[in-house]
Design a protein around this motif. Structure first.
Motif, PDB file in Angstrom:
ATOM      1  N   CYS A 237       0.846  -1.205   0.000  1.00  0.00           N
ATOM      2  CA  CYS A 237       0.000   0.000   0.000  1.00  0.00           C
ATOM      3  C   CYS A 237       0.880   1.252   0.000  1.00  0.00           C
ATOM      4  O   CYS A 237       0.620   2.207  -0.749  1.00  0.00           O
ATOM      5  CB  CYS A 237      -0.903   0.026   1.226  1.00  0.00           C
ATOM      6  SG  CYS A 237      -2.182  -1.235   1.209  1.00  0.00           S
ATOM      7  N   ALA A 238       1.901   1.270   0.846  1.00  0.00           N
ATOM      8  CA  ALA A 238       2.782   2.444   0.962  1.00  0.00           C
ATOM      9  C   ALA A 238       3.486   2.713  -0.369  1.00  0.00           C
ATOM     10  O   ALA A 238       3.579   3.856  -0.815  1.00  0.00           O
ATOM     11  CB  ALA A 238       3.801   2.210   2.073  1.00  0.00           C
ATOM     12  N   ARG A 239       3.963   1.653  -1.021  1.00  0.00           N
ATOM     13  CA  ARG A 239       4.647   1.788  -2.320  1.00  0.00           C
ATOM     14  C   ARG A 239       3.733   2.440  -3.349  1.00  0.00           C
ATOM     15  O   ARG A 239       4.152   3.333  -4.093  1.00  0.00           O
ATOM     16  CB  ARG A 239       5.048   0.404  -2.827  1.00  0.00           C
ATOM     17  CG  ARG A 239       6.463   0.044  -2.533  1.00  0.00           C
ATOM     18  CD  ARG A 239       6.771  -1.358  -3.030  1.00  0.00           C
ATOM     19  NE  ARG A 239       7.310  -2.161  -1.953  1.00  0.00           N
ATOM     20  CZ  ARG A 239       8.536  -2.023  -1.476  1.00  0.00           C
ATOM     21  NH1 ARG A 239       9.357  -1.149  -1.997  1.00  0.00           N
ATOM     22  NH2 ARG A 239       8.959  -2.754  -0.461  1.00  0.00           N
ATOM     23  N   VAL A 240       2.486   1.979  -3.401  1.00  0.00           N
ATOM     24  CA  VAL A 240       1.523   2.486  -4.387  1.00  0.00           C
ATOM     25  C   VAL A 240       1.224   3.965  -4.125  1.00  0.00           C
ATOM     26  O   VAL A 240       1.172   4.771  -5.059  1.00  0.00           O
ATOM     27  CB  VAL A 240       0.232   1.624  -4.341  1.00  0.00           C
ATOM     28  CG1 VAL A 240      -0.906   2.288  -5.096  1.00  0.00           C
ATOM     29  CG2 VAL A 240       0.514   0.252  -4.934  1.00  0.00           C
ATOM     30  N   LEU A 241       1.076   4.326  -2.858  1.00  0.00           N
ATOM     31  CA  LEU A 241       0.791   5.732  -2.511  1.00  0.00           C
ATOM     32  C   LEU A 241       1.989   6.620  -2.865  1.00  0.00           C
ATOM     33  O   LEU A 241       1.826   7.727  -3.386  1.00  0.00           O
ATOM     34  CB  LEU A 241       0.451   5.861  -1.019  1.00  0.00           C
ATOM     35  CG  LEU A 241      -0.894   5.277  -0.580  1.00  0.00           C
ATOM     36  CD1 LEU A 241      -1.015   5.315   0.937  1.00  0.00           C
ATOM     37  CD2 LEU A 241      -2.060   6.037  -1.214  1.00  0.00           C
ATOM     38  N   LEU A 242       3.206   6.121  -2.571  1.00  0.00           N
ATOM     39  CA  LEU A 242       4.413   6.910  -2.866  1.00  0.00           C
ATOM     40  C   LEU A 242       4.599   7.054  -4.375  1.00  0.00           C
ATOM     41  O   LEU A 242       4.962   8.129  -4.862  1.00  0.00           O
ATOM     42  CB  LEU A 242       5.642   6.261  -2.212  1.00  0.00           C
ATOM     43  CG  LEU A 242       5.686   6.370  -0.683  1.00  0.00           C
ATOM     44  CD1 LEU A 242       6.725   5.426  -0.097  1.00  0.00           C
ATOM     45  CD2 LEU A 242       5.965   7.809  -0.234  1.00  0.00           C
ATOM     46  N   ARG A 243       4.308   5.982  -5.111  1.00  0.00           N
ATOM     47  CA  ARG A 243       4.419   6.044  -6.568  1.00  0.00           C
ATOM     48  C   ARG A 243       3.406   7.034  -7.136  1.00  0.00           C
ATOM     49  O   ARG A 243       3.646   7.657  -8.164  1.00  0.00           O
ATOM     50  CB  ARG A 243       4.198   4.650  -7.166  1.00  0.00           C
ATOM     51  CG  ARG A 243       5.146   4.335  -8.316  1.00  0.00           C
ATOM     52  CD  ARG A 243       4.936   2.942  -8.859  1.00  0.00           C
ATOM     53  NE  ARG A 243       5.241   1.904  -7.886  1.00  0.00           N
ATOM     54  CZ  ARG A 243       4.489   0.825  -7.667  1.00  0.00           C
ATOM     55  NH1 ARG A 243       3.374   0.629  -8.328  1.00  0.00           N
ATOM     56  NH2 ARG A 243       4.857  -0.069  -6.780  1.00  0.00           N
ATOM     57  N   ALA A 244       2.289   7.203  -6.473  1.00  0.00           N
ATOM     58  CA  ALA A 244       1.254   8.143  -6.933  1.00  0.00           C
ATOM     59  C   ALA A 244       1.551   9.570  -6.460  1.00  0.00           C
ATOM     60  O   ALA A 244       0.727  10.465  -6.662  1.00  0.00           O
ATOM     61  CB  ALA A 244      -0.117   7.691  -6.449  1.00  0.00           C
ATOM     62  N   GLY A 245       2.702   9.759  -5.786  1.00  0.00           N
ATOM     63  CA  GLY A 245       3.124  11.119  -5.446  1.00  0.00           C
ATOM     64  C   GLY A 245       2.910  11.556  -4.012  1.00  0.00           C
ATOM     65  O   GLY A 245       3.076  12.740  -3.697  1.00  0.00           O
ATOM     66  N   ALA A 246       2.550  10.610  -3.113  1.00  0.00           N
ATOM     67  CA  ALA A 246       2.398  10.982  -1.696  1.00  0.00           C
ATOM     68  C   ALA A 246       3.739  11.510  -1.175  1.00  0.00           C
ATOM     69  O   ALA A 246       4.798  10.968  -1.516  1.00  0.00           O
ATOM     70  CB  ALA A 246       1.952   9.775  -0.882  1.00  0.00           C
ATOM     71  N   ALA A 247       3.701  12.574  -0.357  1.00  0.00           N
ATOM     72  CA  ALA A 247       4.936  13.166   0.160  1.00  0.00           C
ATOM     73  C   ALA A 247       5.542  12.282   1.238  1.00  0.00           C
ATOM     74  O   ALA A 247       6.761  12.239   1.402  1.00  0.00           O
ATOM     75  CB  ALA A 247       4.637  14.548   0.716  1.00  0.00           C
ATOM     76  N   GLN A 248       4.696  11.570   1.965  1.00  0.00           N
ATOM     77  CA  GLN A 248       5.159  10.755   3.095  1.00  0.00           C
ATOM     78  C   GLN A 248       4.073   9.757   3.463  1.00  0.00           C
ATOM     79  O   GLN A 248       2.893  10.102   3.432  1.00  0.00           O
ATOM     80  CB  GLN A 248       5.420  11.705   4.265  1.00  0.00           C
ATOM     81  CG  GLN A 248       5.878  11.079   5.542  1.00  0.00           C
ATOM     82  CD  GLN A 248       6.082  12.162   6.605  1.00  0.00           C
ATOM     83  OE1 GLN A 248       6.836  13.114   6.417  1.00  0.00           O
ATOM     84  NE2 GLN A 248       5.408  12.024   7.721  1.00  0.00           N
ATOM     85  N   VAL A 249       4.471   8.555   3.806  1.00  0.00           N
ATOM     86  CA  VAL A 249       3.493   7.551   4.241  1.00  0.00           C
ATOM     87  C   VAL A 249       3.946   6.933   5.563  1.00  0.00           C
ATOM     88  O   VAL A 249       5.034   6.360   5.648  1.00  0.00           O
ATOM     89  CB  VAL A 249       3.297   6.441   3.178  1.00  0.00           C
ATOM     90  CG1 VAL A 249       2.299   5.403   3.670  1.00  0.00           C
ATOM     91  CG2 VAL A 249       2.845   7.027   1.847  1.00  0.00           C
ATOM     92  N   ASP A 250       3.132   7.098   6.586  1.00  0.00           N
ATOM     93  CA  ASP A 250       3.345   6.446   7.877  1.00  0.00           C
ATOM     94  C   ASP A 250       2.274   5.378   8.053  1.00  0.00           C
ATOM     95  O   ASP A 250       1.311   5.334   7.284  1.00  0.00           O
ATOM     96  CB  ASP A 250       3.260   7.466   9.022  1.00  0.00           C
ATOM     97  CG  ASP A 250       4.482   8.373   9.077  1.00  0.00           C
ATOM     98  OD1 ASP A 250       5.606   7.879   8.841  1.00  0.00           O
ATOM     99  OD2 ASP A 250       4.320   9.578   9.354  1.00  0.00           O
ATOM    100  N   VAL A 251       2.415   4.565   9.078  1.00  0.00           N
ATOM    101  CA  VAL A 251       1.488   3.455   9.302  1.00  0.00           C
ATOM    102  C   VAL A 251       1.027   3.459  10.758  1.00  0.00           C
ATOM    103  O   VAL A 251       1.849   3.594  11.672  1.00  0.00           O
ATOM    104  CB  VAL A 251       2.186   2.107   8.982  1.00  0.00           C
ATOM    105  CG1 VAL A 251       1.346   0.925   9.435  1.00  0.00           C
ATOM    106  CG2 VAL A 251       2.491   2.003   7.492  1.00  0.00           C
ATOM    107  N   LEU A 252      -0.269   3.314  10.955  1.00  0.00           N
ATOM    108  CA  LEU A 252      -0.811   3.230  12.311  1.00  0.00           C
ATOM    109  C   LEU A 252      -1.748   2.025  12.378  1.00  0.00           C
ATOM    110  O   LEU A 252      -2.723   1.944  11.629  1.00  0.00           O
ATOM    111  CB  LEU A 252      -1.565   4.526  12.648  1.00  0.00           C
ATOM    112  CG  LEU A 252      -2.119   4.677  14.054  1.00  0.00           C
ATOM    113  CD1 LEU A 252      -1.074   4.435  15.127  1.00  0.00           C
ATOM    114  CD2 LEU A 252      -2.727   6.075  14.235  1.00  0.00           C
ATOM    115  N   VAL A 253      -1.406   1.069  13.265  1.00  0.00           N
ATOM    116  CA  VAL A 253      -2.236  -0.134  13.409  1.00  0.00           C
ATOM    117  C   VAL A 253      -2.665  -0.293  14.868  1.00  0.00           C
ATOM    118  O   VAL A 253      -2.057   0.309  15.765  1.00  0.00           O
ATOM    119  CB  VAL A 253      -1.477  -1.418  12.972  1.00  0.00           C
ATOM    120  CG1 VAL A 253      -1.117  -1.369  11.503  1.00  0.00           C
ATOM    121  CG2 VAL A 253      -0.241  -1.650  13.832  1.00  0.00           C
TER     122      VAL A 253
END
Ligand SMILES: [Zn+2]
Length: 265
Positions: A237-253
């Motif tokens: 999921c993080a890879r796809v968001l970053l490839r789509a131009g997200a500036a930063q991706v964190d994860v909260l579970v």
């Protein structure tokens, strides 16, 4: 309703009427019974919490932990020091945080939320997650729940990640970008697969729909899920968001698997 029952012809959708009465009866019964602990089903004094025994066994994650993966350390190696796992196999996301360790009590809570129709647990779990992810949320533009494939959503009628994201949003208040990610491939359950198999299983499973690019481009996003195991799904999921131009991706579970040997590093 009564006039329908008196008419000579039975109402066509009579079962719906009976269902309503049954549901009302069940509701009255629920209201009369004491609330139950969602983990062990023992009666508890107040609804929305755990019994004292389960509460004591729930293992909240607190510092010191790995700055990247959020894995708790047995001792404090110093601020910002990553774990061996983060160095050996760095994730696509920047940081991950979890409210609790995935142990027996956490497993039962997740199970109750996911399959036990205990939707009422989401606000409590979401509040704990908002606390665990305070630093992440302070910088975030949007929350992105890990989506279910529409077929699984249809079967289960409920995406627990979306419910948790809504609860975090109410506590934070960061908006939820519900359509930022779509699950375009129905993947096999990750349970029972090796780490490598899990990564292959989720390859190409997610994408950012054309209409959601604006919600992703240049944004600092927090991916939300119930459990972090090997991280294969969340990493995809993080890879796809970053490839789509997200500036930063964190994860909260809500809960993350912490192997005993890792905790001792
Ligand atoms: Zn309990």
């Amino acid at each position: 309703m009564l006039s329908m029952a008196r008419s000579s012809k039975p109402p066509k959708r009579q079962w719906d009427v009976l269902d309503v009465f049954r549901a009302a009866g069940r509701f009255a019964l629920d209201a009369a019974l004491p609330p139950l602990c969602p983990a062990c089903r023992d009666p508890i004094a107040e609804p929305g919490g755990l019994c004292p025994a389960c509460w004591a066994r729930l293992s909240f994650i607190a510092p010191p932990y790995c700055e990247r993966l959020g894995i708790p350390f047995a001792y404090d190696p110093g601020r910002g020091i990553p774990s061996m796992e983060a160095i050996a196999d760095p994730p696509a996301y920047r940081r991950a945080r979890a409210a609790v360790r995935y142990d027996e009590v956490a497993r039962r809570l997740v199970h109750a939320l996911k399959f036990g129709d205990r939707f009422d647990l989401a606000p409590t779990l979401g509040r704990w997650m908002a606390l665990a992810g305070e630093a992440l949320l302070a910088e975030a533009h949007g929350l992105v729940p890990v989506p279910l494939h529409w077929r699984r959503l249809w079967a289960r009628r409920f995406n627990q990640s979306a419910a948790l994201a809504n609860a975090i949003s109410r506590a934070s208040p960061i908006p939820v970008a519900h359509t930022a990610l779509a699950r375009v491939k129905a993947t096999a359950q990750q349970v029972g697969l090796t780490r490598a198999e899990r990564a292959v299983n989720v390859q190409g499973a997610f994408r950012v729909p054309e209409g959601s690019r604006a919600a992703v481009e240049g944004r600092r996003l927090v991916l939300v899920d119930d459990v972090l195991t090997t991280g294969a799904t969340i990493d995809a999921c993080a890879r796809v968001l970053l490839r789509a131009g997200a500036a930063q991706v964190d994860v909260l579970v809500f809960a993350r698997v912490v192997d005993a040997p890792h905790a001792l590093i």
